[in-house]
Scaffold this active site. Sequence first.
Site, PDB file in Angstrom:
ATOM      1  N   TYR A 148       0.720  -1.173  -0.032  1.00 36.69           N
ATOM      2  CA  TYR A 148      -0.058  -0.030  -0.146  1.00 36.69           C
ATOM      3  C   TYR A 148       0.636   1.396  -0.083  1.00 36.69           C
ATOM      4  O   TYR A 148       0.576   2.327  -0.856  1.00 36.69           O
ATOM      5  CB  TYR A 148      -0.918  -0.219   1.150  1.00 36.69           C
ATOM      6  CG  TYR A 148      -1.551   1.369   1.650  1.00 36.69           C
ATOM      7  CD1 TYR A 148      -2.307   1.866   0.606  1.00 36.69           C
ATOM      8  CD2 TYR A 148      -1.361   2.175   2.667  1.00 36.69           C
ATOM      9  CE1 TYR A 148      -3.051   3.162   0.761  1.00 36.69           C
ATOM     10  CE2 TYR A 148      -1.730   3.422   2.763  1.00 36.69           C
ATOM     11  CZ  TYR A 148      -2.621   4.023   1.854  1.00 36.69           C
ATOM     12  OH  TYR A 148      -3.268   4.850   2.287  1.00 36.69           O
ATOM     13  N   ASN A 177      -3.293   9.842  10.845  1.00 35.91           N
ATOM     14  CA  ASN A 177      -4.357   8.926  11.043  1.00 35.91           C
ATOM     15  C   ASN A 177      -5.337   9.837  10.919  1.00 35.91           C
ATOM     16  O   ASN A 177      -5.903  10.494  11.956  1.00 35.91           O
ATOM     17  CB  ASN A 177      -3.803   8.184  12.408  1.00 35.91           C
ATOM     18  CG  ASN A 177      -2.996   7.075  12.268  1.00 35.91           C
ATOM     19  OD1 ASN A 177      -1.950   7.291  12.257  1.00 35.91           O
ATOM     20  ND2 ASN A 177      -3.689   5.714  12.486  1.00 35.91           N
TER      21      ASN A 177
END
Length: 338
Positions: A148, A177
């Site tokens: 990824y 995040n």
Amino acid sequence: MAPTATTTPRKLLVTGGAGYVGSVCAAVLLEVGHDVTVIDNFTTGNRSAVPEGARLVEGDVREVAGGVLAEGGFDGVLHFAARSLVGESVESPAEYWQHNVVTTLALLDAMRDNDVRNLVFSSTAATYGEPAQVPITEDMPTSPTNPYGASKLAIDHAISSYAHAYGLGATSLRYFNVAGAYGTIGENREVETHLIPLVLQVALGHREQISIFGDDYDTADGTAVRDYIHILDLAQAHLLALESNTPGQHRIYNLGSGDGYSVQQVIDTCREVTGHPIPAQHAPRRAGDPATLIASSEKIKQELGWAPQRTDLHTIVSDAWAFHTQLGDQAHSADRRA
Ligand code: UDP
């Protein structure tokens, strides 16, 4: 939310505008007066998340972006469409090279063919891999630990070379995040792996307990530390990037709040916000998880004047909780793939 007013309404293409980040950004772009066309194939996005007022083109970016941009008049592209699960990328890397890298190359070529030179790309902290130190600045080595992150880094490299050779103006935003919600738009994935929505699903009674992946990290309480950034602060950075892109230049910015919170602190905050005891159990570390990831976002603050407003974890969790409770007892994925 008080979106920054825009003086120049633009015609924009938003790929992945039915996903969590893409749909919130599309909503904010519409609010400040832009004209928004969304492309999404609803593989992971929710039809209901596409904001009212956006034009929707259903399909694969690789197949439909060229036709959409060829209609003419587009001023810029915000590219969110991607596969984004770390574990899945390890199991099925071909999906990530195809859907992230090959698709983006097709998009870049469609932009080039149609002389669209303004791109904002959703990159990731996963491009850095395990950092030698924190906070992470943009000049640190990139060494992704999974396909990824590698696919997103490959795209960043492609964008740099397109900027240099073909006059593309682009910004890659490396998210840490992302969390929180914007009213009725929030994290609502069919396969959920992220900490905050999982913990809130325990509070809603949709899960029995939360597993804490690792309690022996070299951190204050032994659990892993991450930098949680509110989705609206993230969206604001996209507006600034769009306004400041310059043909021939590719800029890369980290986006985080600059504060680290441990898994244990996140669970404790969710307990405070929800009033639910949220049972937790200790579990082994998740493969490839670094102990601490904290962004330095000084570069975007200094260069673009980005000023995050919602850095407090309590605010982030409260907004996420408001979203999850209004989803109510509808199955969390009821309207998916309608
Ligand atoms: N995490 C956890 N239990 C879970 C999901 C996540 O302990 O059920 C931890 C994970 O190991 C990491 C942190 O929470 O340290 C944030 O994980 P998330 O998947 O939300 O984001 P990531 O940092 O992997 O992008």
